[in-house]
Design an enzyme around this catalytic site. Structure first.
Site, PDB file in Angstrom:
ATOM      1  N   ASP A   1       0.670  -1.500   0.321  1.00  0.00           N
ATOM      2  CA  ASP A   1      -0.092  -0.508   0.441  1.00  0.00           C
ATOM      3  C   ASP A   1       0.987   0.901  -0.293  1.00  0.00           C
ATOM      4  O   ASP A   1       1.734   1.178   1.112  1.00  0.00           O
ATOM      5  CB  ASP A   1      -0.693   0.029   1.057  1.00  0.00           C
ATOM      6  N   VAL A   2       0.752   2.546  -0.964  1.00  0.00           N
ATOM      7  CA  VAL A   2       1.916   3.461  -1.096  1.00  0.00           C
ATOM      8  C   VAL A   2       1.720   4.057  -0.236  1.00  0.00           C
ATOM      9  O   VAL A   2       3.166   4.869   0.098  1.00  0.00           O
ATOM     10  CB  VAL A   2       1.815   3.980  -3.163  1.00  0.00           C
TER      11      VAL A   2
ATOM     12  N   ASN B   1       3.854   3.955 -10.669  1.00  0.00           N
ATOM     13  CA  ASN B   1       2.816   3.582 -11.338  1.00  0.00           C
ATOM     14  C   ASN B   1       1.409   3.254 -10.261  1.00  0.00           C
ATOM     15  O   ASN B   1       0.464   3.936 -11.271  1.00  0.00           O
ATOM     16  CB  ASN B   1       3.425   2.388 -12.255  1.00  0.00           C
TER      17      ASN B   1
ATOM     18  N   TYR C   1      -7.383  13.941  -8.718  1.00  0.00           N
ATOM     19  CA  TYR C   1      -6.400  13.884  -9.600  1.00  0.00           C
ATOM     20  C   TYR C   1      -5.420  15.031  -9.904  1.00  0.00           C
ATOM     21  O   TYR C   1      -4.252  14.479 -10.425  1.00  0.00           O
ATOM     22  CB  TYR C   1      -7.205  13.227 -11.082  1.00  0.00           C
TER      23      TYR C   1
ATOM     24  N   LYS D   1      -1.507  14.698  -9.846  1.00  0.00           N
ATOM     25  CA  LYS D   1      -0.555  15.171 -11.056  1.00  0.00           C
ATOM     26  C   LYS D   1       0.218  16.016 -10.543  1.00  0.00           C
ATOM     27  O   LYS D   1       1.207  16.138 -11.811  1.00  0.00           O
ATOM     28  CB  LYS D   1      -1.307  14.795 -12.135  1.00  0.00           C
TER      29      LYS D   1
ATOM     30  N   THR E   1      -7.665   1.928 -20.239  1.00  0.00           N
ATOM     31  CA  THR E   1      -7.772   1.087 -18.271  1.00  0.00           C
ATOM     32  C   THR E   1      -9.294   1.898 -18.319  1.00  0.00           C
ATOM     33  O   THR E   1      -9.457   1.872 -19.097  1.00  0.00           O
ATOM     34  CB  THR E   1      -6.630   1.458 -17.859  1.00  0.00           C
TER      35      THR E   1
END
Length: 245
Positions: free
Chosen positions: A58-59, A85, A150, A154, A185
């Site tokens: 879990d990052v 990623n 998001y 980024k 995706t």
């Protein structure tokens, strides 16, 4: 085309579509491939043709990162490449996105990358250097209405990449970013299956395949890109040029 023979590569978010493509390509290029994710990591590692290891990650958790790096070093020695990623996307505007979801997006996409860089840097120093590639997005280059969390994550990730690139340069650790366009995706579609970003009017009027973007990431991680750090590679099908009509 790329040779990662003897190099140890850790990929976060490895069980997703892009992560799966990355794992396959790094493995085919001779890497010791570490697939890191919250689920599906062992099953993916078992499909790879070269030396591999699946680790739970879990990052957003520092202890998870410490365990993932320790297990990697126990198996293969110091890390040479990290691909940040893992990502989380939540649709929502500036006014209506739930605050807890805004924070979750930033925690995964930005804090997760910070923790990854922090965790692997000592290992890469032991290796004599390394390469870190942050998977960014065109949402980090242009306005993305309806994707405020998001896009915010980024854009901030660009600052993290540049700061880390300067800080780690004398340790021979390169830090770069790849900005994909819309990839085919599940993240490209809303809950009802509608495309979040229509691409029909773009210069290349389609979504990218995961493999096409994986090739850019392998380049950024490879010795062919050894003179690049703090760089941003864009593979967006002309998204940032705007529509043809």
């Amino acid at each position: 085309m790329f040779d990662f023979t003897g190099k140890t590569v850790l990929i976060t978010g490895a069980s997703g579509a892009l992560g799966t493509a990355l794992a396959a390509r790094f493995s085919q290029a001779g890497a010791n491939t570490v697939t890191a994710a919250r689920s599906g990591y062992e099953e993916l590692a078992a499909t790879l043709q070269g030396p591999s290891l699946g680790v739970r990650l879990d990052v957003t958790g520092e202890s998870d990162w410490a365990e993932a790096v320790a297990r990697t070093e126990d198996r293969f020695g110091p890390l040479d490449v990290l691909v940040n990623n893992a990502a989380y996307l939540r649709v929502g505007t500036t006014e209506d996105i739930p605050l807890d979801e805004f924070r979750r997006v930033l925690d995964t996409n930005l804090t997760g990358a910070l923790l990854g860089i922090r965790a692997v840097a000592p290992s890469m120093r032991r290796a004599g250097g390394g390469a870190i590639v942050n998977v960014n997005s065109v949402a980090g280059l242009a306005a993305a209405p309806g994707l405020v969390a998001y896009s915010s994550s980024k854009w901030a990730l660009r600052g993290l990449m540049r700061a880390a690139a300067k800080e780690l340069a004398r340790d021979h650790i390169r830090v770069n970013a790849v900005h994909p366009g819309i990839i085919e995706t599940p993240l490209a579609y809303g809950p009802d299956g509608t495309a979040l970003v229509p691409v029909g009017d773009l210069p290349i009027p389609r979504n990218a395949t995961p493999g096409e973007i994986a090739d850019f990431i392998l380049f950024a991680a490879s010795d062919q890109a050894r003179f690049a750090t703090g760089a941003e590679l864009v593979a967006d099908g002309g998204f940032t040029l705007g529509p043809l009509t």
